[in-house]
Design an enzyme around this catalytic site. Structure first.
Site, PDB file in Angstrom:
ATOM      1  N   HIS A 187       0.810  -1.222   0.000  1.00 18.50           N
ATOM      2  CA  HIS A 187       0.000   0.000   0.000  1.00 18.50           C
ATOM      3  C   HIS A 187       0.848   1.279   0.000  1.00 18.50           C
ATOM      4  CE1 HIS A 187       1.039   0.020   4.229  1.00 18.50           C
ATOM      5  NE2 HIS A 187       0.470   1.201   4.354  1.00 18.50           N
ATOM      6  N   HIS A 240       0.939   6.834  -0.702  1.00 18.00           N
ATOM      7  CA  HIS A 240       0.354   6.000   0.347  1.00 18.00           C
ATOM      8  C   HIS A 240      -1.122   5.797   0.013  1.00 18.00           C
ATOM      9  CE1 HIS A 240      -1.321   5.022   4.299  1.00 18.00           C
ATOM     10  NE2 HIS A 240      -0.102   4.624   4.632  1.00 18.00           N
TER      11      HIS A 240
END
Length: 187
Positions: free
Chosen positions: A86, A101
């Site tokens: 992620h 992010h």
């Protein structure tokens, strides 16, 4: 087959690695970070994560994505990846560091719903597919899928300006597509 299925099929047809989306193509300038996803731009202060919204990771912005594909917003080297897929860090040739992010607290998903197509130290061109994420799975897990783009070494730069703009607004926020100018970096 409907229009959405046709678009998805064209995005995910093989262009190298099986299942990887086709690269996005857009013009790049050395002092610009481009939108890695399509969606509505929000300020860091609107991101519901204390570390991100406080600027702990640097200056930047968030994007409320409309599609779950993250592309390289610059040409450079992949400096950081996470086993949870992620987070991606990139370093530009001039030393600017970009962090991408996906989501809020999505680290708790332990990589489920995320597929990463690059590894640390890979050299990538702007528009290279980096991550595919399942927006529905993130929502079902109770998390937000906001994509944050931050310049982690912004304190060593002259300025980082959010230059996203659009003739199309969603809730008063500019809608950007992959490859639109997002952050201007002055060294």
């Amino acid at each position: 087959m409907g229009l959405i299925d046709t678009i998805k099929r064209s995005l995910f047809s093989s262009g190298g690695e099986a299942g990887a989306p086709k690269p996005a193509v857009f013009h790049v300038d050395d002092d610009m970070v481009y939108a890695p996803v399509t969606g509505a731009v929000v300020s860091l202060g609107e991101v519901h994560d204390e570390a991100i919204s406080s600027g702990f990771f640097g200056e930047g912005c968030g994007i409320l994505p409309s599609v779950g594909i993250v592309y390289a917003p610059v040409t450079g080297r992949i400096s950081v990846t996470a086993v949870t897929n992620h987070v991606i860090g990139m370093t530009l040739p001039g030393g600017v560091e970009v962090l991408i992010h996906v989501g809020i607290d999505t680290v708790r998903m332990e990589g489920k719903g995320f597929t990463r197509f690059v590894e640390a130290n890979d050299e990538v061109a702007a528009g290279t597919p980096l991550i595919v994420f399942d927006r529905d799975r993130i929502a079902a897990a109770g998390y937000e899928d906001v994509v944050t783009v931050a310049i982690t070494n912004s304190d060593s730069l002259r300025s980082v300006k959010n230059v996203s703009s659009s003739g199309t607004l969603i809730g008063g926020r500019p809608l950007v597509k992959v490859g639109d100018p997002l952050l201007q970096v002055e060294r």
